[in-house]
Scaffold this motif. Structure first.
Motif, PDB file in Angstrom:
ATOM      1  N   GLU A 100     -27.062 -27.649  46.581  1.00 50.40           N
ATOM      2  CA  GLU A 100     -25.650 -28.063  46.712  1.00 50.40           C
ATOM      3  C   GLU A 100     -25.081 -29.780  45.932  1.00 50.40           C
ATOM      4  O   GLU A 100     -23.948 -29.819  45.753  1.00 50.40           O
ATOM      5  CB  GLU A 100     -25.342 -28.059  48.147  1.00 50.40           C
ATOM      6  CG  GLU A 100     -25.664 -27.106  48.540  1.00 50.40           C
ATOM      7  CD  GLU A 100     -26.495 -26.511  49.083  1.00 50.40           C
ATOM      8  OE1 GLU A 100     -27.810 -26.747  48.881  1.00 50.40           O
ATOM      9  OE2 GLU A 100     -26.743 -24.728  49.650  1.00 50.40           O
ATOM     10  N   MET A 123     -29.906 -17.318  42.568  1.00 51.83           N
ATOM     11  CA  MET A 123     -29.837 -19.536  43.996  1.00 51.83           C
ATOM     12  C   MET A 123     -28.978 -20.586  43.388  1.00 51.83           C
ATOM     13  O   MET A 123     -28.751 -21.709  44.195  1.00 51.83           O
ATOM     14  CB  MET A 123     -31.461 -19.781  43.550  1.00 51.83           C
ATOM     15  CG  MET A 123     -32.389 -18.450  44.109  1.00 51.83           C
ATOM     16  SD  MET A 123     -34.196 -19.586  44.417  1.00 51.83           S
ATOM     17  CE  MET A 123     -34.705 -19.307  42.695  1.00 51.83           C
ATOM     18  N   GLU A 125     -25.792 -19.969  43.257  1.00 51.66           N
ATOM     19  CA  GLU A 125     -24.858 -19.773  44.121  1.00 51.66           C
ATOM     20  C   GLU A 125     -23.633 -20.515  44.984  1.00 51.66           C
ATOM     21  O   GLU A 125     -22.480 -20.814  44.898  1.00 51.66           O
ATOM     22  CB  GLU A 125     -24.925 -17.849  44.427  1.00 51.66           C
ATOM     23  CG  GLU A 125     -24.756 -17.185  42.808  1.00 51.66           C
ATOM     24  CD  GLU A 125     -24.440 -15.229  43.657  1.00 51.66           C
ATOM     25  OE1 GLU A 125     -24.581 -14.519  41.947  1.00 51.66           O
ATOM     26  OE2 GLU A 125     -25.073 -15.394  44.724  1.00 51.66           O
ATOM     27  N   PRO A 126     -25.521 -20.587  45.802  1.00 48.21           N
ATOM     28  CA  PRO A 126     -24.268 -21.829  46.908  1.00 48.21           C
ATOM     29  C   PRO A 126     -23.741 -23.170  46.927  1.00 48.21           C
ATOM     30  O   PRO A 126     -22.856 -23.263  47.315  1.00 48.21           O
ATOM     31  CB  PRO A 126     -25.810 -22.335  47.621  1.00 48.21           C
ATOM     32  CG  PRO A 126     -26.804 -20.577  47.791  1.00 48.21           C
ATOM     33  CD  PRO A 126     -26.786 -20.166  46.641  1.00 48.21           C
ATOM     34  N   ASP A 128     -21.600 -22.974  44.387  1.00 44.94           N
ATOM     35  CA  ASP A 128     -20.666 -22.185  43.690  1.00 44.94           C
ATOM     36  C   ASP A 128     -20.520 -21.947  42.066  1.00 44.94           C
ATOM     37  O   ASP A 128     -19.689 -22.654  41.207  1.00 44.94           O
ATOM     38  CB  ASP A 128     -19.199 -23.160  43.816  1.00 44.94           C
ATOM     39  CG  ASP A 128     -18.115 -22.811  44.859  1.00 44.94           C
ATOM     40  OD1 ASP A 128     -18.506 -20.748  44.326  1.00 44.94           O
ATOM     41  OD2 ASP A 128     -17.756 -22.797  45.497  1.00 44.94           O
TER      42      ASP A 128
END
Lengths: 248, 158
Positions: A100, A123, A125-126, A128
């Motif tokens: 993140e 991995m 994608e969280p 964005d």
């Protein structure tokens, strides 16, 4: 005219002699001439598949779909206990400590190993981050990925978890592990093309390799404990799974 | 399908509603505002038959849903349906996969204990010899930003 066998180009270079020993043993065992035809990268492999130059292949999960569905290859065996997991690393000196913390525009060092790159992108994608949000630094191998991350040329790198685990402590100490996949179902497999003869016998020969100390050694030289049978439906499951993970 | 029971919930502080599904089945659903975070690096994998009945689940599915594997196999996939989710989202899913296409979407799933978890879901039809024989669903950790957008959007779709 011998049949051609190739090994997915993501195999470890130090295992090359093991594959030649395996091939020498296999030819005698099944009384069939087989020539090892190695490719340098996944582009060369794709060309070889296109040109129907391969009869036997130890394939990356991302290539299994095409081999089975387009080229009518048959899955024979898969290695027991060996799975393709991906790890994303940053430099230990980087401010990036979690996925993140990343933002679009990052530089990502990666090889051309397709399943590692697919899982690596998933991995991200969280945070964005999609493929269009990254700048890719292409590397020849996983140690070059690590070097690019350590020297700051890349913000993060995608590595095969097995490759990371075999790095020296000196290298590992300079890397920070952000995330490791725990998918458990992605693995390489040995497949035979439609013209390869006596495939049932070949499968049985491979499955019994761990029963004889001599052939156990050959397996050890490939870093494989033993083979287990892989049928068409298992291959189809793997293909369906890879399909859900492929970019939209 | 059985109604949810208060004794299965993780909290006494819950809401109650009745959901009716596409096949006419109704179920009393009890739900809390307790969120379970998607585990890093994992994928939830399941397969259903053509009627949406679960035939295969992986360990992550079991872990995140709060059910046992035995409780899940043979149940309709809507056992995970959270009342927050608009029926239109699932109508779109079925329409897409029955056309033999891949569907993606952000889904808030209901746990056995009444809690919830967000996923980014992909569903594909499994084709054998040109015919659809089953469906595979893979859920992964969603983008926080996209989930926030869905939390705004979904209530407007009822």
């Amino acid at each position: 005219m011998p049949f051609n066998m190739t090994i997915s180009p993501d195999f470890k270079p130090e295992l090359i002699s093991g594959w030649y020993i395996f091939n020498t043993w296999l030819q005698k065992k099944i009384d069939t001439p087989i020539h090892i035809d190695l490719v340098n990268d996944f582009i060369e492999l794709s060309d070889a598949i296109d040109q129907n130059r391969i009869d036997l292949i130890y394939a990356n999960p991302c290539d299994i779909a095409r081999l089975v569905r387009e080229k009518n290859f048959n899955p024979l065996v898969q290695p027991v206990g060996t799975q393709d997991e991906t790890i994303i690393v940053s430099s230990v000196n980087s401010q990036v400590k979690t996925i993140e913390d990343l933002s679009p525009g990052i530089k990502v060092a990666m090889t051309d190993v397709p399943d590692v790159n697919t899982i690596g992108m998933i991995m991200l994608e969280p945070a964005d981050i999609t493929p269009k949000d990254i700048e890719t630094i292409h590397c020849q191998n996983f140690i070059t990925v690590a070097k690019n991350v350590i020297n700051g040329q890349a913000d993060i790198g995608f590595l095969l978890a097995d490759a990371y685990n075999e790095f020296s402590n000196l290298v590992k100490k300079q890397l920070h592990s952000l995330i490791t996949s725990k998918i458990h179902v992605l693995h390489h497999a040995l497949l035979a093309g439609p013209d390869f003869p006596n495939q049932e016998n070949l499968q049985q020969v491979l499955l019994s390799m761990n029963e004889d100390p001599k052939t156990q050694k050959i397996l050890q030289s490939l870093e494989i404990e033993k083979w287990q049978a892989m049928d068409r439906e298992e291959a189809e499951f793997l293909i369906d799974l890879m399909d859900t993970l492929s970019p939209e | 399908m059985q109604n949810m029971k208060p004794e299965d919930l993780a909290s006494d502080n819950y809401q109650e509603t009745e959901l009716t599904f596409f096949d006419g089945t109704s179920r009393k659903v009890l739900y809390t505002d307790i969120e379970t975070q998607f585990p890093d690096g994992c994928l939830i994998v399941s397969r259903t038959d053509l009627d949406g009945v679960i035939t295969h689940v992986n360990k992550s599915f079991v872990l995140m849903s709060g059910f046992t594997e035995q409780e899940l196999i043979g149940q309709p996939h809507y056992i995970l349906r959270h009342p927050f989710m608009p029926p239109a989202a699932f109508a779109g899913l079925w329409k897409t996969i029955q056309k033999k296409e891949k569907w993606h979407g952000y889904v808030k799933n209901l746990r056995k204990d009444g809690g919830f978890y967000w996923v980014y879901a992909t569903v594909i039809p499994n084709r054998r010899n040109g015919e659809i024989v089953s469906y595979t669903s893979v859920r992964r950790k969603p983008s926080v930003k996209k989930v926030a957008e869905c939390m705004e959007l979904y209530p407007t779709l009822f």
